[in-house]
Write a protein that holds these residues in place. Sequence first.
Motif, mmCIF file in Angstrom:
data_model
loop_
_atom_site.group_PDB
_atom_site.id
_atom_site.type_symbol
_atom_site.label_atom_id
_atom_site.label_comp_id
_atom_site.label_asym_id
_atom_site.label_seq_id
_atom_site.Cartn_x
_atom_site.Cartn_y
_atom_site.Cartn_z
ATOM 1 N N UNK A 238 -11.217 8.254 7.065
ATOM 2 C CA UNK A 238 -12.297 8.630 7.853
ATOM 3 C C UNK A 238 -12.617 7.076 8.987
ATOM 4 N N UNK A 239 -14.392 7.830 8.483
ATOM 5 C CA UNK A 239 -15.422 6.627 9.686
ATOM 6 C C UNK A 239 -15.589 5.558 9.026
ATOM 7 N N UNK A 240 -14.491 5.011 7.758
ATOM 8 C CA UNK A 240 -15.349 3.894 6.352
ATOM 9 C C UNK A 240 -14.145 2.931 6.789
ATOM 10 N N UNK A 241 -14.238 1.407 7.088
ATOM 11 C CA UNK A 241 -13.505 0.670 7.356
ATOM 12 C C UNK A 241 -13.795 -0.088 6.520
ATOM 13 N N UNK A 242 -12.559 -0.537 5.338
ATOM 14 C CA UNK A 242 -12.652 -1.790 4.815
ATOM 15 C C UNK A 242 -12.256 -3.166 5.177
ATOM 16 N N UNK A 243 -12.588 -3.493 4.779
ATOM 17 C CA UNK A 243 -11.518 -5.730 4.918
ATOM 18 C C UNK A 243 -12.063 -6.668 3.504
ATOM 19 N N UNK A 244 -10.513 -6.505 3.715
ATOM 20 C CA UNK A 244 -10.428 -7.732 1.959
ATOM 21 C C UNK A 244 -9.812 -8.509 2.282
ATOM 22 N N UNK A 245 -10.800 -9.982 1.668
ATOM 23 C CA UNK A 245 -9.965 -10.886 1.904
ATOM 24 C C UNK A 245 -9.631 -11.523 0.125
ATOM 25 N N UNK A 246 -8.192 -12.121 0.031
ATOM 26 C CA UNK A 246 -7.841 -12.601 -1.460
ATOM 27 C C UNK A 246 -7.112 -13.478 -1.046
ATOM 28 N N UNK A 247 -7.236 -14.641 -1.863
ATOM 29 C CA UNK A 247 -6.534 -15.920 -1.804
ATOM 30 C C UNK A 247 -5.855 -16.265 -3.326
ATOM 31 N N UNK A 248 -5.015 -17.721 -3.273
ATOM 32 C CA UNK A 248 -4.996 -18.076 -4.369
ATOM 33 C C UNK A 248 -4.084 -17.198 -5.680
ATOM 34 N N UNK A 249 -3.106 -15.489 -5.235
ATOM 35 C CA UNK A 249 -1.989 -15.600 -5.863
ATOM 36 C C UNK A 249 -0.951 -16.157 -6.505
ATOM 37 N N UNK A 250 -0.248 -15.166 -7.445
ATOM 38 C CA UNK A 250 0.456 -16.250 -7.466
ATOM 39 C C UNK A 250 1.777 -15.568 -7.381
ATOM 40 N N UNK A 251 1.948 -14.729 -6.476
ATOM 41 C CA UNK A 251 3.323 -14.047 -6.361
ATOM 42 C C UNK A 251 2.741 -12.943 -5.357
ATOM 43 N N UNK A 252 4.336 -12.678 -3.869
ATOM 44 C CA UNK A 252 4.075 -11.954 -3.372
ATOM 45 C C UNK A 252 3.354 -10.323 -3.949
ATOM 46 N N UNK A 253 4.316 -10.717 -5.060
ATOM 47 C CA UNK A 253 4.031 -8.549 -5.590
ATOM 48 C C UNK A 253 2.610 -8.627 -5.717
ATOM 49 N N UNK A 254 2.347 -9.758 -6.884
ATOM 50 C CA UNK A 254 0.824 -9.924 -7.756
ATOM 51 C C UNK A 254 -0.472 -9.859 -5.598
ATOM 52 N N UNK A 255 0.067 -10.205 -4.879
ATOM 53 C CA UNK A 255 -0.314 -9.896 -3.920
ATOM 54 C C UNK A 255 -0.528 -8.901 -3.282
ATOM 55 N N UNK A 256 0.554 -8.038 -2.593
ATOM 56 C CA UNK A 256 0.461 -6.575 -3.312
ATOM 57 C C UNK A 256 -0.490 -5.859 -3.782
ATOM 58 N N UNK A 257 -0.280 -5.866 -4.658
ATOM 59 C CA UNK A 257 -0.474 -4.900 -5.983
ATOM 60 C C UNK A 257 -2.603 -5.181 -6.012
ATOM 61 N N UNK A 258 -2.409 -6.413 -6.465
ATOM 62 C CA UNK A 258 -3.817 -6.656 -6.394
ATOM 63 C C UNK A 258 -4.868 -6.795 -5.040
ATOM 64 N N UNK A 259 -4.170 -6.702 -3.978
ATOM 65 C CA UNK A 259 -4.555 -6.057 -2.633
ATOM 66 C C UNK A 259 -5.380 -4.179 -2.980
ATOM 67 N N UNK A 260 -3.760 -3.878 -3.047
ATOM 68 C CA UNK A 260 -4.135 -2.638 -2.735
ATOM 69 C C UNK A 260 -4.972 -1.346 -3.979
#
Length: 380
Positions: A238-260
């Motif tokens: 809609x009219x909302x935009x979120x920006x997320x920054x994460x770092x230091x996760x231990x796998x590609x899967x964790x990066x995807x799941x945790x970010x989502x």
Amino acid sequence: MKLLRFSTLVVVGLTLALGATARAATIDTAARQALLLDMTTGTVLFEKNADQKMPTSSMSKIMTMYMVFEAIKQGRLSMDDTLPVSQRAWKMQGSKMFTELGNRIKVEDLIRGVIIQSGNDASVVLAEGLSGSEEKFAEDMTARAKALGLANSNFMNATGWPHENHYSTARDLSVLAQRLIEEFPEYYHFYSEKEFTYHGIKQGNRNPLLYRDIGVDGMKTGHTEIAGYGLTASAKRGDRRLVLVVNGLNSMQARADESARLLEWGFREFDAYALYKAGQPVEEAPVWMGRDATVPATVAKDLTVTMSREERKGLKVTAKFDKPVPAPVAKGTQIGRLVIEAPNFSTREIPLIAARDVPQLGIFGRIAAATRYMVSGSVD
């Protein structure tokens, strides 16, 4: 003259977190560093070690692209320009666009090579093309970052290649992402492209959230052994935009799941609400020696608030005028302030301005008003 203080309660029942940190809803993350920002109001919905300096790996390429987009917008570079591939660029290791030594490559292709393929070689080609050398480009990156307010960032290269003096923070990266989205909307579409083929080699965008139907349309992944897995992502609903920054996760899967998970939480638990539109009367301010007894007070810009869905109660918004506004009153002049208070939120103050002109009374009117004041002690 005796001055009176006027405070008027004008709104109850909303919770504001304008440009502040929302603390009502809680969540945690396995990421070492994280920050979730609502761009609509500049509200930080969640943060963890957000000001801790960290290696940013390929998320550094957001700054590289900011420099490239700025150069294009200023006319110092064009999409159709071609840049030569040096031996240094060609020999780069890690993620690559697979440039050919000595070849000249279109800037538009290099941009896709950096954003979609995370090409270290493409990043160096652009750096050398803009600044003559990658070292000079890194100096230019750092200087521009400081000018943008990224106080805790330092760049030693264009790629994010590990270096002890190459670092940023989750907060700085969130600010950078917001600036790039806002300042270069005509180029932001590159971040949503899911694949790019160059030199006969097709590579997919490394941003895993582009392949999930959650509103993500950018930005950049990163990974090194010391940094772990990171992602700067942006999502719009809609009219909302979120920006997320994460770092230091231990796998590609964790990066995807945790970010989502963090993005879903931000959209679910918070929302943005319009409080006042620019020019809309908030309250009437008393005027001294004016042809009108009051003047409408308003806000200069549309006032939108981000709040937890569970914390919409308990807000107190107060229009405050320390004294009657002396006439003449010019439209747009600050005449008071809007004080916003709510449990678990920092108090905010928004300037209130005059919505219209109020001329001063004539000489006889001023004499009459002064006489009334001396008799009654009131400006009414």
